[in-house]
Enzyme design. Sequence first.
Site, PDB file in Angstrom:
ATOM      1  N   ARG A  42       1.278  -5.694  -4.970  1.00 53.38           N
ATOM      2  CA  ARG A  42       1.250  -6.610  -3.818  1.00 53.38           C
ATOM      3  C   ARG A  42       1.734  -8.026  -4.137  1.00 53.38           C
ATOM      4  NH1 ARG A  42      -0.744  -4.443   0.725  1.00 53.38           N
ATOM      5  NH2 ARG A  42      -2.220  -2.711   0.622  1.00 53.38           N
ATOM      6  N   ASP A  55       5.544  -7.824   5.892  1.00 57.96           N
ATOM      7  CA  ASP A  55       5.645  -8.997   5.012  1.00 57.96           C
ATOM      8  C   ASP A  55       6.711  -8.795   3.939  1.00 57.96           C
ATOM      9  OD1 ASP A  55       3.812 -10.503   6.300  1.00 57.96           O
ATOM     10  OD2 ASP A  55       2.135  -9.989   4.981  1.00 57.96           O
ATOM     11  N   GLY A  95       0.821  -1.217   0.000  1.00 56.20           N
ATOM     12  CA  GLY A  95       0.000   0.000   0.000  1.00 56.20           C
ATOM     13  C   GLY A  95       0.853   1.265   0.000  1.00 56.20           C
ATOM     14  N   ASP A 104      -0.059   2.046   8.387  1.00 54.27           N
ATOM     15  CA  ASP A 104      -0.692   1.364   9.525  1.00 54.27           C
ATOM     16  C   ASP A 104       0.113   1.487  10.818  1.00 54.27           C
ATOM     17  OD1 ASP A 104      -2.402   0.651   7.546  1.00 54.27           O
ATOM     18  OD2 ASP A 104      -2.234  -1.504   7.803  1.00 54.27           O
ATOM     19  N   LYS A 121       8.017   0.768   5.655  1.00 54.51           N
ATOM     20  CA  LYS A 121       6.897   1.561   5.135  1.00 54.51           C
ATOM     21  C   LYS A 121       5.568   1.007   5.608  1.00 54.51           C
ATOM     22  CE  LYS A 121       4.388  -0.048   2.637  1.00 54.51           C
ATOM     23  NZ  LYS A 121       3.490  -0.829   1.772  1.00 54.51           N
ATOM     24  N   THR A 122       4.634   1.779   5.979  1.00 51.49           N
ATOM     25  CA  THR A 122       3.197   1.473   6.053  1.00 51.49           C
ATOM     26  C   THR A 122       2.507   2.538   6.893  1.00 51.49           C
ATOM     27  OG1 THR A 122       1.414  -0.015   6.673  1.00 51.49           O
ATOM     28  CG2 THR A 122       3.395  -0.243   7.987  1.00 51.49           C
TER      29      THR A 122
HETATM   30  P1  FBP Z   1       0.452  -1.911   3.625  1.00 49.65           P
HETATM   31  O1  FBP Z   1       0.372  -2.773   4.839  1.00 49.65           O
HETATM   32  O2  FBP Z   1       0.872  -2.646   2.401  1.00 49.65           O
HETATM   33  O3  FBP Z   1       1.283  -0.685   3.863  1.00 49.65           O
HETATM   34  O4  FBP Z   1      -1.011  -1.354   3.295  1.00 49.65           O
HETATM   35  C1  FBP Z   1      -1.776  -0.783   4.292  1.00 49.65           C
HETATM   36  C2  FBP Z   1      -3.172  -0.414   3.845  1.00 49.65           C
HETATM   37  O5  FBP Z   1      -3.260   0.943   3.540  1.00 49.65           O
HETATM   38  C3  FBP Z   1      -4.171  -0.791   4.935  1.00 49.65           C
HETATM   39  O6  FBP Z   1      -4.347   0.253   5.847  1.00 49.65           O
HETATM   40  C4  FBP Z   1      -5.413  -1.118   4.153  1.00 49.65           C
HETATM   41  O7  FBP Z   1      -6.225  -2.041   4.841  1.00 49.65           O
HETATM   42  C5  FBP Z   1      -4.856  -1.717   2.906  1.00 49.65           C
HETATM   43  O8  FBP Z   1      -3.584  -1.152   2.704  1.00 49.65           O
HETATM   44  C6  FBP Z   1      -5.725  -1.495   1.698  1.00 49.65           C
HETATM   45  O9  FBP Z   1      -5.051  -1.978   0.588  1.00 49.65           O
HETATM   46  P2  FBP Z   1      -5.647  -1.995  -0.878  1.00 49.65           P
HETATM   47  O10 FBP Z   1      -5.891  -0.567  -1.272  1.00 49.65           O
HETATM   48  O11 FBP Z   1      -4.602  -2.662  -1.686  1.00 49.65           O
HETATM   49  O12 FBP Z   1      -6.923  -2.781  -0.802  1.00 49.65           O
END
Ligand code: FBP
Length: 548
Positions: A142, A173, A78, A202, A199-200
């Site tokens: 992803r 991951d 993300g 979250d 990165k994230t």
């Molecule tokens: P990452 O863990 O890859 O950084 O992504 C976080 C995130 O933004 C979450 O908060 C959210 O649940 C998810 O990605 C949504 O991903 P997508 O837009 O691919 O459905």
Amino acid sequence: MKKSALQVARATYQPKMPKALYGSVKIEEGAATQSVADQEKVKELFPNTYGMPTLKFVESGEKNDYPAINVGVILSGGQAPGGHNVIAGIFDGIKKQNAGSKLYGFLMGPGGLVDHNYKELTADIIDEYRNTGGFDIIGSGRTKLEAKEQFDKGLEILKKLDIKALVIIGGDDSNTNACVLAEYYKQINAGVQVIGCPKTIDGDLKNEMIETSFGFDTACKVYSEVIGNIQRDCNSARKYWHFIKLMGRSASHIGLECALQVQPNMCIISEEVEAKKLSLDDIVTDIANVVAKRAANGNNFGTVLIPEGLIEFIPAMKALISELNDFLAHHQEEFNAIPKDDQLEYIKKNLSAENAKVFASLPAGVARQLTLDRDPHGNVQVSLIETEKLLAEMVGNKLAEMKKDGKYSGKFASQVHFFGYEGRCAAPSNFDADYCYSLGYTAAALIGAGKTGYMSSVRNTTAPAAEWIAGGVPVTMMMNMERRHGEMKPVIRKALVELDGAPFKYFAANREAWAIGTEFVYPGPIQYFGPTEVCDQPTVTLKLEQGK
Ligand code: FBP
């Protein structure tokens, strides 16, 4: 491409870095490290990259000589504000070491490495993206990099482009996989170093050595700005309860940080729900009681923050979803053949008594969503469940019951919101712009020092940037063994909200006052120009964690 006035002005912003990184550096090695748990097993799986020391870069009086090097970079998962600055930091770092060095970006995530899609990132391209949000410089994806065939396929293109180091910018991951890749390339003597960057939005990739993942700061500030605006609106009109869901697939760090910034009337923390084994009805009753108390004071308005991952932390919902997954995996055809109007009854009849009760308590729309929206593996896609609507509806029903019993006499009208994508690609705050650039520059320093299997680390982040500490942490240090898809795997331990940590404790000590009083804070938009106490603030979470 047409640019906004802010974009033009922001392009010239020079991110701040730890003082040590401006000149020549030398490495100070810490002690040998161990994984956070399951040491024997992790060591066995990573014989070449286990136990390495932590590293710190300090100023050096001597000039270092670096050969020109080709480096690859991948954005994984993300989007998070500041990714472009990580890449700019890597670019400037390797060019400073040797002007002949080159940077290649693999396109649309790890898949770009496997499928050999790449582009060279030249100075012109990098300059276009400095201090901007988004991952669009090379795109993200992803695809999981985990199979030997993918590693070998990737190595073909790395060899062809003479790339000697790869930086993977990703979450827990992706960094776990980066470490597996580092181990494999070392084992086969591929001559390719692998470095990770945390990165994230979250905020769940953090530990003793990684104080925060990048993007969390900006995303939380954007959400807090809009929640603040909503709070001011609801304090003006005094007629709506706003149910606001916030992104964060699993951990509730975003919800908690926003709560610390805006002081809402309520914020649900999934980790607490799980620890206290609360049911959906417990959560609904808690909210309804606060609504009733505020109504008794004439305040028929308020805000409730809800973390995106809540559903999976409610033990009863988890059990229900698991039984539904199993049941529908074996009875999908039979289910499809039943007339639509009878489907919910059919499910209820076939569930265990306990789960049938939970299922029956759900609003029909949500119950239906649980039976329909499944991912390719046959699982309910919990992120599609509109928890904010679910809670607003159930609180409304609960209040109607309370009214009948004479326990509530107010007016209840709700509005629902979901904030996620609004913040993931925002222009990085000064904190993220500086932190990301420093992470990238540190990654270049780790490459220059010949390291592999390390994550770029920048610490002491509540101090001014000049005092930040740049270094590297062996990724194996953050690992433990966890069951994934039925198998025990080495993975970076995810950081959930700690109920005995300072941020949660501060929230818990104040939430009653915030619930009944109207103590809203209105943070306003991120400021890029102005006094440092306005522009350079880290998150409240970081400050509380570091005792500030
Ligand atoms: P990452 O863990 O890859 O950084 O992504 C976080 C995130 O933004 C979450 O908060 C959210 O649940 C998810 O990605 C949504 O991903 P997508 O837009 O691919 O459905």
